[in-house]
Structure formats: structure tokens, C-alpha cells
Design a protein around this motif. Sequence first.
Motif, PDB file in Angstrom:
ATOM      1  N   GLY A  41     -34.043 -13.050  -8.497  1.00  0.00           N
ATOM      2  CA  GLY A  41     -33.642 -11.776  -7.917  1.00  0.00           C
ATOM      3  C   GLY A  41     -32.179 -11.479  -8.188  1.00  0.00           C
ATOM      4  O   GLY A  41     -31.440 -12.315  -8.697  1.00  0.00           O
ATOM      5  N   GLN A  42     -31.785 -10.264  -7.820  1.00  0.00           N
ATOM      6  CA  GLN A  42     -30.425  -9.808  -8.095  1.00  0.00           C
ATOM      7  C   GLN A  42     -29.993  -8.855  -6.995  1.00  0.00           C
ATOM      8  O   GLN A  42     -30.783  -8.058  -6.499  1.00  0.00           O
ATOM      9  CB  GLN A  42     -30.400  -9.112  -9.442  1.00  0.00           C
ATOM     10  N   LEU A  43     -28.724  -8.941  -6.618  1.00  0.00           N
ATOM     11  CA  LEU A  43     -28.137  -8.028  -5.651  1.00  0.00           C
ATOM     12  C   LEU A  43     -26.882  -7.441  -6.262  1.00  0.00           C
ATOM     13  O   LEU A  43     -25.933  -8.168  -6.576  1.00  0.00           O
ATOM     14  CB  LEU A  43     -27.794  -8.757  -4.347  1.00  0.00           C
ATOM     15  N   VAL A  52     -26.878 -13.193  -8.551  1.00  0.00           N
ATOM     16  CA  VAL A  52     -28.178 -13.410  -9.173  1.00  0.00           C
ATOM     17  C   VAL A  52     -28.726 -14.770  -8.738  1.00  0.00           C
ATOM     18  O   VAL A  52     -27.978 -15.747  -8.658  1.00  0.00           O
ATOM     19  CB  VAL A  52     -28.047 -13.370 -10.716  1.00  0.00           C
ATOM     20  N   LEU A  53     -30.024 -14.813  -8.435  1.00  0.00           N
ATOM     21  CA  LEU A  53     -30.710 -16.067  -8.141  1.00  0.00           C
ATOM     22  C   LEU A  53     -31.522 -16.473  -9.357  1.00  0.00           C
ATOM     23  O   LEU A  53     -32.338 -15.695  -9.857  1.00  0.00           O
ATOM     24  CB  LEU A  53     -31.651 -15.910  -6.957  1.00  0.00           C
ATOM     25  N   VAL A  54     -31.298 -17.704  -9.825  1.00  0.00           N
ATOM     26  CA  VAL A  54     -32.010 -18.239 -10.980  1.00  0.00           C
ATOM     27  C   VAL A  54     -32.592 -19.585 -10.583  1.00  0.00           C
ATOM     28  O   VAL A  54     -31.908 -20.414  -9.987  1.00  0.00           O
ATOM     29  CB  VAL A  54     -31.056 -18.406 -12.190  1.00  0.00           C
ATOM     30  N   VAL A  62     -27.276 -19.881  -7.329  1.00  0.00           N
ATOM     31  CA  VAL A  62     -26.741 -18.575  -6.970  1.00  0.00           C
ATOM     32  C   VAL A  62     -25.542 -18.340  -7.878  1.00  0.00           C
ATOM     33  O   VAL A  62     -24.572 -19.086  -7.838  1.00  0.00           O
ATOM     34  CB  VAL A  62     -26.333 -18.524  -5.484  1.00  0.00           C
ATOM     35  N   LEU A  63     -25.641 -17.309  -8.711  1.00  0.00           N
ATOM     36  CA  LEU A  63     -24.617 -17.032  -9.710  1.00  0.00           C
ATOM     37  C   LEU A  63     -23.915 -15.719  -9.404  1.00  0.00           C
ATOM     38  O   LEU A  63     -24.554 -14.736  -9.056  1.00  0.00           O
ATOM     39  CB  LEU A  63     -25.246 -16.941 -11.106  1.00  0.00           C
ATOM     40  N   GLY A  64     -22.603 -15.714  -9.555  1.00  0.00           N
ATOM     41  CA  GLY A  64     -21.831 -14.493  -9.496  1.00  0.00           C
ATOM     42  C   GLY A  64     -21.635 -13.990 -10.917  1.00  0.00           C
ATOM     43  O   GLY A  64     -21.109 -14.714 -11.763  1.00  0.00           O
ATOM     44  N   VAL A  65     -22.085 -12.767 -11.186  1.00  0.00           N
ATOM     45  CA  VAL A  65     -22.056 -12.243 -12.548  1.00  0.00           C
ATOM     46  C   VAL A  65     -21.155 -11.020 -12.583  1.00  0.00           C
ATOM     47  O   VAL A  65     -21.337 -10.075 -11.809  1.00  0.00           O
ATOM     48  CB  VAL A  65     -23.486 -11.869 -13.019  1.00  0.00           C
ATOM     49  N   THR A  66     -20.167 -11.052 -13.474  1.00  0.00           N
ATOM     50  CA  THR A  66     -19.317  -9.897 -13.727  1.00  0.00           C
ATOM     51  C   THR A  66     -19.391  -9.589 -15.216  1.00  0.00           C
ATOM     52  O   THR A  66     -20.081 -10.270 -15.971  1.00  0.00           O
ATOM     53  CB  THR A  66     -17.847 -10.166 -13.327  1.00  0.00           C
ATOM     54  N   GLU A  67     -18.651  -8.588 -15.627  1.00  0.00           N
ATOM     55  CA  GLU A  67     -18.663  -8.212 -17.037  1.00  0.00           C
ATOM     56  C   GLU A  67     -18.032  -9.301 -17.903  1.00  0.00           C
ATOM     57  O   GLU A  67     -18.434  -9.517 -19.037  1.00  0.00           O
ATOM     58  CB  GLU A  67     -17.906  -6.899 -17.215  1.00  0.00           C
ATOM     59  N   GLN A  68     -17.048 -10.030 -17.355  1.00  0.00           N
ATOM     60  CA  GLN A  68     -16.339 -11.028 -18.136  1.00  0.00           C
ATOM     61  C   GLN A  68     -16.870 -12.446 -17.975  1.00  0.00           C
ATOM     62  O   GLN A  68     -16.655 -13.283 -18.840  1.00  0.00           O
ATOM     63  CB  GLN A  68     -14.846 -11.043 -17.756  1.00  0.00           C
TER      64      GLN A  68
END
Length: 100
Positions: A41-43, A52-54, A62-68
Motif C-alpha cells: 500500500g501507499q499513503l 509505502v508498505l512493501v 515501511v519506506l519513505g519515498v521522495t523524488e530524490q
Amino acid sequence: MALALLLLLGVILAAFYVLRRFGPRLGLPLARKNTGLTFEGQLALGPKRSVVLVRFLNKVMVLGVTEQSINLLTEIDDNHDRETDFAAVLEKADPPDSSP
């Protein structure tokens, strides 16, 4: 007759494109080989920022995803039973201690 055949071919190609593009978002998984890595899932937190949950094997990351960058926020063992109903989880939880 050739025009009808071309029109039918165009509809089939358009349907294929739509399923490839939007199928996973709609819950329609495409046939892929099982690598053990699944998207849970994604929030969205803002523009181009999300959590994001992977799942990989028996771990949920639990991952924090940004553009960089992509950062691991925490890792959860998935050895417990999954309860999808929030009310059932609350019923199983211990009530808070109300002693003064």
C-alpha cells in the motif's frame, strides 16, 4: 471489412494499454514471476512524497519515498495473524488500566 478489422485491433490494443497502465492500481495484478517482493500500500504525504508498505518474505518494510531518495523508516516482522477488521482488533486488545 478491413476498416472494421483495424478498428477492432485498435480497441484491443487500447484495452491492453489501459490494463497495463492502471490494472495494478485497480487491484488487477498482471502475471509476473513471484520474486517474494509485493507492494502492500501507499499513503501520499504531499507532491512526490509518500509512505509505502512493501512485503519481502516475512518482513513488511515501511519506506519513505521522495523524488530524490527512498529511506527505510521501519521494518515489521509479519509472524502475527492479520486482522483486517478494526473492531475485531479492538475487541482483542486489553482495556487500558483505569486505576488512579
